[in-house]
Design a protein around this motif. Sequence first.
Motif, PDB file in Angstrom:
ATOM      1  N   VAL A 226       0.854  -1.193   0.000  1.00 34.37           N
ATOM      2  CA  VAL A 226       0.000   0.000   0.000  1.00 34.37           C
ATOM      3  C   VAL A 226       0.888   1.239   0.000  1.00 34.37           C
ATOM      4  N   LYS A 227       0.370   2.337  -0.519  1.00 38.22           N
ATOM      5  CA  LYS A 227       1.118   3.587  -0.533  1.00 38.22           C
ATOM      6  C   LYS A 227       0.963   4.308   0.803  1.00 38.22           C
ATOM      7  N   GLU A 228       2.019   5.000   1.194  1.00 39.37           N
ATOM      8  CA  GLU A 228       1.938   5.789   2.417  1.00 39.37           C
ATOM      9  C   GLU A 228       0.953   6.933   2.218  1.00 39.37           C
ATOM     10  N   LEU A 229       0.166   7.175   3.243  1.00 41.01           N
ATOM     11  CA  LEU A 229      -0.861   8.207   3.157  1.00 41.01           C
ATOM     12  C   LEU A 229      -0.261   9.595   3.316  1.00 41.01           C
ATOM     13  N   PRO A 230      -0.855  10.614   2.704  1.00 40.96           N
ATOM     14  CA  PRO A 230      -0.338  11.980   2.851  1.00 40.96           C
ATOM     15  C   PRO A 230      -0.495  12.467   4.283  1.00 40.96           C
ATOM     16  N   LYS A 231       0.404  13.345   4.704  1.00 40.60           N
ATOM     17  CA  LYS A 231       0.377  13.883   6.063  1.00 40.60           C
ATOM     18  C   LYS A 231      -0.797  14.850   6.230  1.00 40.60           C
ATOM     19  N   THR A 232      -1.405  14.804   7.393  1.00 43.15           N
ATOM     20  CA  THR A 232      -2.568  15.655   7.676  1.00 43.15           C
ATOM     21  C   THR A 232      -2.246  16.761   8.682  1.00 43.15           C
ATOM     22  N   GLN A 233      -1.017  16.723   9.242  1.00 40.53           N
ATOM     23  CA  GLN A 233      -0.615  17.700  10.263  1.00 40.53           C
ATOM     24  C   GLN A 233      -1.587  17.687  11.455  1.00 40.53           C
ATOM     25  N   SER A 234      -2.065  16.515  11.787  1.00 36.76           N
ATOM     26  CA  SER A 234      -3.018  16.375  12.888  1.00 36.76           C
ATOM     27  C   SER A 234      -2.508  15.344  13.884  1.00 36.76           C
ATOM     28  N   ALA A 366      -0.357   1.915  11.525  1.00 35.59           N
ATOM     29  CA  ALA A 366       0.512   3.091  11.504  1.00 35.59           C
ATOM     30  C   ALA A 366       1.801   2.782  10.750  1.00 35.59           C
ATOM     31  N   ASP A 367       2.344   1.601  10.968  1.00 36.91           N
ATOM     32  CA  ASP A 367       3.559   1.194  10.264  1.00 36.91           C
ATOM     33  C   ASP A 367       3.267   0.985   8.772  1.00 36.91           C
ATOM     34  N   LEU A 368       2.095   0.458   8.457  1.00 35.33           N
ATOM     35  CA  LEU A 368       1.735   0.172   7.068  1.00 35.33           C
ATOM     36  C   LEU A 368       1.539   1.451   6.257  1.00 35.33           C
ATOM     37  N   TYR A 369       0.896   2.445   6.852  1.00 31.56           N
ATOM     38  CA  TYR A 369       0.550   3.670   6.118  1.00 31.56           C
ATOM     39  C   TYR A 369       1.529   4.815   6.356  1.00 31.56           C
ATOM     40  N   GLY A 370       2.645   4.560   7.049  1.00 35.30           N
ATOM     41  CA  GLY A 370       3.644   5.596   7.257  1.00 35.30           C
ATOM     42  C   GLY A 370       3.253   6.645   8.279  1.00 35.30           C
ATOM     43  N   LYS A 371       2.418   6.273   9.236  1.00 41.22           N
ATOM     44  CA  LYS A 371       2.029   7.187  10.314  1.00 41.22           C
ATOM     45  C   LYS A 371       2.729   6.766  11.610  1.00 41.22           C
ATOM     46  N   GLU A 372       2.457   7.467  12.704  1.00 38.74           N
ATOM     47  CA  GLU A 372       3.122   7.174  13.972  1.00 38.74           C
ATOM     48  C   GLU A 372       2.076   6.861  15.042  1.00 38.74           C
ATOM     49  N   PHE A 373       2.341   5.806  15.795  1.00 39.51           N
ATOM     50  CA  PHE A 373       1.469   5.417  16.903  1.00 39.51           C
ATOM     51  C   PHE A 373       2.327   5.185  18.142  1.00 39.51           C
ATOM     52  N   LEU A 374       1.939   5.812  19.249  1.00 36.31           N
ATOM     53  CA  LEU A 374       2.682   5.693  20.504  1.00 36.31           C
ATOM     54  C   LEU A 374       1.758   5.225  21.610  1.00 36.31           C
TER      55      LEU A 374
END
Length: 443
Positions: A226-234, A366-374
């Motif tokens: 899958v492609k990484e999703l665009p950043k939403t600045q959220s 989060a790892d799949l779509y290039g986002k961050e989860f803590l």
Amino acid sequence: MKRMSSLTYHFGVKLRFYPSSEQKKIIKLNYDAQRFVYNSYVGRNRTSYHAKRYLANRQNRAMPFAFSALNSYEVQLAETVVINNELLAKPKNIRDAYSFLRVKEIDSLALANAIQNYQKAWNNYRKIGHGIPTFHKKRSDWSYQTNCQYPKQSEAYLDNGTARFIDAKHVKLPKLGIVRIAGLRKLIKERLFKQVPTRIGTVTIKKTADDQFYLSMQLGSDTAFVKELPKTQSQIGIDLNLDNFLTASNGAMVANPRFYRKTKKKLAHAQRVLSRRQRRAKKEGRNLWLAKNYQKQRLIVAKLHDKIRRQRNNFLQVLSTTLIKNHDLVVAEELRNRNLLKNYALSQSISDVGWRSFLNMLAYKADLYGKEFLTIDPKYTTQRCHACGSIMGQNGYKKLTLKDREWTCPICRMPHIRDWNAAVNILEKGLSKWQNPKIKKAA
């Protein structure tokens, strides 16, 4: 050709398929065979362990510095150890020892995976300190693992291995042949028709307790699935609770669906009928596997359980995907279900809500779509006022209880909704905007 572990991206696919009556018999045969091999390793290693321990203790008690004669029982124990060691030395030895494991319908890779799973179970035990391999009981749900092999191919694709896709509706599996599947995800269809290099690794064939058949495939490729999703600045912090499944730092709330509690009454009635039929069958001396009325009712109960599971899974999948797609950073509290379930008053509600599964979904998506989860330590997140940083339960102020759903900070007089305040604190803690304060004794 690269090994599965050397590929950059990995992806799992689960498909429902519809085997014929003959294919169902082969699935059952492979399930029984791999269970027999696994249990043979468990039983023989246990026997060898206790025999060695007995012989060592006997030798130490008798003559520590000399070898004393063994009686007939001890000779038999020593011979058992030697036989078990020879049988378990190589994976093929156990297949050679039992002729029924050499039937052509039995997949040799299923037996090899059973042995590998036994060894993995011991490795996990050595790492975490619990979970010794135990016997696999006969169950109403079946499963076994096989592997896709590429003996002569220079490049792996979805349609050129021993387990392969024939088209978007059919899959060919080792020993089973061609089976019809329910359908493919769009991203897998594109890889199949565009011939994108993709390797199929482990293939798991499973029958659930409610007689549905599923096929799980581990896929690997150097091309992203899958492609990484665009950043939403959220950024968002989420507080998980029982009144509402989720309260977010932006004020959004998601209701707790309580799937189990909604079906609890109907499920309890079905289980009572099942129990009554079980008692009747045992009283008449009939085998439960051959008692038709019992098996019909068991299927009804299994379908109710599976409906609850699918409802919960769908809810968690949709919610976790929405959170990850709409935010660059998601912060949640780290929950330990083992500790939470010790609360007998809330254990049923905690089991029903599925917190641990939800956090796992957020992590891999989060790892799949290039986002961050803590995940952060939940300490003080509920008791702290996000406006002034004061903590309830310190400096003589009363600690908040579960009944306190709304409260006012005694220092800054800021009114709070408990769950929303906790979500804000969780986000701030994930962003490292506040430190754990030093605890002061109440006056």
